[in-house]
Scaffold this active site. Structure first.
Site, short mmCIF file in Angstrom:
data_model
loop_
_atom_site.label_atom_id
_atom_site.label_comp_id
_atom_site.label_asym_id
_atom_site.label_seq_id
_atom_site.Cartn_x
_atom_site.Cartn_y
_atom_site.Cartn_z
N GLU A 56 22.68 21.45 17.96
CA GLU A 56 23.09 22.85 18.16
C GLU A 56 21.99 23.70 17.57
O GLU A 56 21.92 23.89 16.35
CB GLU A 56 24.43 23.13 17.45
CG GLU A 56 25.59 22.29 17.93
CD GLU A 56 26.02 22.65 19.34
OE1 GLU A 56 25.58 23.69 19.86
OE2 GLU A 56 26.79 21.89 19.93
N CYS A 61 23.73 32.11 15.73
CA CYS A 61 22.93 31.52 16.81
C CYS A 61 23.21 32.25 18.12
O CYS A 61 22.37 32.29 19.00
CB CYS A 61 23.23 30.04 16.94
SG CYS A 61 24.98 29.71 16.84
P1 NDP Z 1 17.01 24.44 9.55
O1 NDP Z 1 16.61 23.70 10.75
O2 NDP Z 1 15.97 24.86 8.60
O3 NDP Z 1 18.08 23.60 8.69
C1 NDP Z 1 19.28 23.13 9.21
C2 NDP Z 1 19.81 22.01 8.36
O4 NDP Z 1 18.92 20.89 8.44
C3 NDP Z 1 19.92 22.36 6.89
O5 NDP Z 1 21.04 21.70 6.34
C4 NDP Z 1 18.63 21.77 6.33
O6 NDP Z 1 18.71 21.50 4.97
C5 NDP Z 1 18.54 20.49 7.13
N1 NDP Z 1 17.20 19.92 7.21
C6 NDP Z 1 16.00 20.51 7.02
N2 NDP Z 1 15.00 19.63 7.25
C7 NDP Z 1 15.58 18.46 7.60
C8 NDP Z 1 15.08 17.18 7.98
N3 NDP Z 1 13.79 16.92 8.04
N4 NDP Z 1 15.97 16.21 8.29
C9 NDP Z 1 17.30 16.45 8.25
N5 NDP Z 1 17.83 17.64 7.89
C10 NDP Z 1 16.98 18.64 7.58
O7 NDP Z 1 17.85 25.68 10.08
P2 NDP Z 1 18.42 26.88 9.26
O8 NDP Z 1 19.27 26.36 8.16
O9 NDP Z 1 17.34 27.82 8.92
O10 NDP Z 1 19.42 27.52 10.33
C11 NDP Z 1 19.06 28.50 11.23
C12 NDP Z 1 19.01 27.94 12.62
O11 NDP Z 1 20.24 27.36 12.98
C13 NDP Z 1 18.79 29.03 13.65
O12 NDP Z 1 17.79 28.62 14.54
C14 NDP Z 1 20.12 29.13 14.36
O13 NDP Z 1 20.04 29.63 15.67
C15 NDP Z 1 20.60 27.73 14.29
N6 NDP Z 1 22.04 27.67 14.51
C16 NDP Z 1 22.53 27.17 15.68
C17 NDP Z 1 23.88 27.16 15.95
C18 NDP Z 1 24.42 26.59 17.22
O14 NDP Z 1 25.63 26.37 17.28
N7 NDP Z 1 23.62 26.36 18.24
C19 NDP Z 1 24.84 27.69 14.98
C20 NDP Z 1 24.24 28.15 13.76
C21 NDP Z 1 22.88 28.15 13.55
P3 NDP Z 1 18.18 22.61 3.95
O15 NDP Z 1 18.84 23.90 4.32
O16 NDP Z 1 18.68 22.08 2.68
O17 NDP Z 1 16.71 22.66 4.10
#
Ligand code: NDP
Length: 525
Positions: free
Chosen positions: A243, A277
């Site tokens: 997502e 999102c």
């Molecule tokens: P990120 O991609 O930075 O992080 C998402 C999650 O992945 C966090 O829990 C993060 O941990 C974790 N993470 C980071 N690096 C890794 C890795 N290498 N392997 C596994 N997990 C990892 O996104 P954001 O948190 O900045 O969220 C914003 C984004 O989410 C936007 O693009 C938004 O559009 C999208 N989004 C999409 C939705 C949908 O339903 N389509 C709904 C809500 C948001 P940590 O934060 O601890 O780094």
């Protein structure tokens, strides 16, 4: 008891209140080794959990709902304090929708996953039956973003549990206490040990979970991280639901209810400080109403109350982090440089110490501008004009993303016609953004917005493996297609191709003499 893991702290992460910039608390940055241990425990817990009935699972979920209702204001405040959002939105956009999702899946998972008889056409005339049963997968890893840190992971936890899986949740490092709260809620209802574990940590903890060989990853986050996760999961053939981001268009035709459309645009662009999102990130307005409509939007935007999230009258609060506010500043700056006009906002709100950015309306934007192509994820509303229906559709589809979209018009047949031409996972007519809150409907994107679905029947089906059970009730003769082969066999197979494969009983009747000859041949061997 379900475990809220208390690993030895090798490293910690600090959570901050984005409205004040003050430390909110510290949690363990769980190591790869400890993630492995959690997966081991999860596998053991799964063996028992998968044997529970839907009714037993539903009981835990419904009890967890009660805990949330008992602690409603406390949880709303926690969400608001750790993520920055207004208390009003903690209640309306996080808690209320997920409570509805919980009751829906508690009551309906058994119906959705009921064993299903399959119509196998002419194979049934050979005395065969087929059915599908749905088996839980094992351990589901949930890695959500920080923007809806309660409703998104909790919804996925509930659906995974109802499907019979064990779950490991790795909350975002920006909102670990909200993740831990989800673990605590299930702990309070005595969910069996390790069926749900919460492992706090940063991206490395998430990466370790993906690399642990569990059965499914439900990921919500950015496109870049989504791609990394898909790559890493592929090594274990772990299936993934992604997502990802959005750059969602809203099309306003001249015949729309403009007052409602303006209010919808403002809520769609500025709720959660634009960090949804499915936020409206591109507003397309029919040219000859654009001036008046833009004025209406600007007037209403100026009336929004920006304040800290803990106040009940706050409309727009802090963003979730300094990192996010920098992206918004960068995009607004590039709009300015590229010739767009900032009509209101366009800067940090200096009345606050924390990460506050003013709701910003931008006109004279074009699809070529950087801020119209990359996800901003902030309180900005860029406006573009269009002349014709075709142009509106073309502009809306001119994006790498395809999560949601909306079309505004009083002519519902036009609305539906345009909606069906837009490439996005959800398209609303005269509605905006909120359908993630309808747990009954599928949620997910096209193009770079990801793949797979959460919510609804299709979301639940992501969390199970369909198993086909095929039974031969006719035990008198060998199958005509078995060995040994012969000229007689080949002639029969020609008949299969010409007659049986037509799906027509009458056609297949023509095959009978040849089929009987073949069976006689097989029985004599
Ligand atoms: P990120 O991609 O930075 O992080 C998402 C999650 O992945 C966090 O829990 C993060 O941990 C974790 N993470 C980071 N690096 C890794 C890795 N290498 N392997 C596994 N997990 C990892 O996104 P954001 O948190 O900045 O969220 C914003 C984004 O989410 C936007 O693009 C938004 O559009 C999208 N989004 C999409 C939705 C949908 O339903 N389509 C709904 C809500 C948001 P940590 O934060 O601890 O780094």
């Amino acid at each position: 008891m379900s475990a809220v893991l208390s690993f030895p702290i090798q490293d910690e992460i600090i959570s901050y209140n984005p409205a004040t910039g003050e430390e909110f608390g510290r949690v363990a940055n769980t190591s790869a080794e400890d993630v492995k241990a959690a997966v081991e425990k999860s596998r053991q817990a799964f063996e028992k959990w998968k044997e529970t009935s839907f009714k037993q699972r539903a009981k835990f979920v419904m009890k967890a709902r009660e805990v949330i209702l008992d602690e409603l204001d406390e949880i709303a405040r926690l969400i608001s304090d750790e993520s920055g959002k207004p208390i009003a939105e903690s209640l309306s956009m996080e808690i209320a929708p997920v409570l509805d999702l919980m009751q829906y899946f508690a009551r309906n998972a058994a119906k959705i996953l009921k064993p299903e008889k399959i119509n196998i056409g002419l194979y049934a005339t050979l005395g065969r039956t087929s059915k599908i049963i749905y088996k839980p997968l094992g351990t589901v890893g949930i890695i959500p973003a920080w923007n809806y840190p309660f409703s998104i992971p909790l919804g996925e936890v509930v659906m995974s549990l109802m499907a019979g899986n064990a779950v490991i949740l790795k909350p975002s490092e920006l909102t670990p206490f909200i993740g831990l709260k989800i673990g605590e809620i299930f702990e309070k209802v005595n969910l069996p040990t390790d069926v749900l574990q919460v492992v706090t940590g940063d991206g490395r903890t998430g990466a370790a979970l993906v690399d642990s060989g569990i059965e499914k990853i439900m990921f919500t986050g950015s496109v870049a991280t989504g791609k990394r996760i898909a790559e890493s999961a592929a090594k274990h053939l772990t299936s993934v639901v992604l997502e990802l981001g959005g750059k969602d268009p809203m099309i306003v035709f001249a015949d729309a209810n403009l007052e409602l459309a303006a209010q919808g645009a403002i809520w769609g662009a500025f709720c959660n400080s634009g960090q949804s999102c499915s936020s409206v990130e591109r507003l397309y307005v029919e040219e000859f109403i654009a001036e008046d409509f833009t004025k209406l939007i600007v007037e209403k935007t100026k009336r929004l109350n920006q304040d800290s999230g803990d106040k009940e009258t706050t409309d727009v609060a802090a963003m979730s982090s300094e990192r996010q506010i920098k992206i918004v500043e960068d995009h607004v700056e590039s709009f300015r440089r590229e010739g767009a006009k900032i009509l209101t906002g366009g800067k940090r709100n200096e009345n606050f110490r924390g990460a506050f950015y003013e709701p910003t309306v931008i006109s004279n934007a074009t699809n070529e501008m950087r801020g119209m192509r990359e996800e901003t994820f902030g309180p900005t509303l860029p406006i573009v004009t269009f002349k014709t229906e075709e142009e509106a559709i073309r502009l809306a589809n001119d994006s790498d993303f395809g999560l949601t979209a909306s079309v505004w018009t009083k002519d519902l047949s036009k609305g539906k016609r345009v909606a069906e031409k837009i490439l996005a996972g959800t398209v609303c007519v005269n509605e905006v953004l909120y359908t993630h809150g309808i747990g009954q409907t599928p949620w997910g994107g096209f193009k770079q917005s990801g793949y797979g679905r959460t919510h609804g029947k299709y979301g639940l089906l992501e969390l199970v493996a369909p198993q086909h059970i095929h039974v031969n009730h006719f035990l008198l003769t060998p199958n005509a297609w078995w060995m040994p082969y012969s000229s007689n066999a080949v002639e029969t197979f020609r008949g299969f191709a010409k007659h049986f494969a037509s799906g027509s009983l009458r056609q297949t009747a023509k095959l009978m003499p040849q089929l009987l000859k073949r069976i006689k041949e097989l029985r004599s061997k």
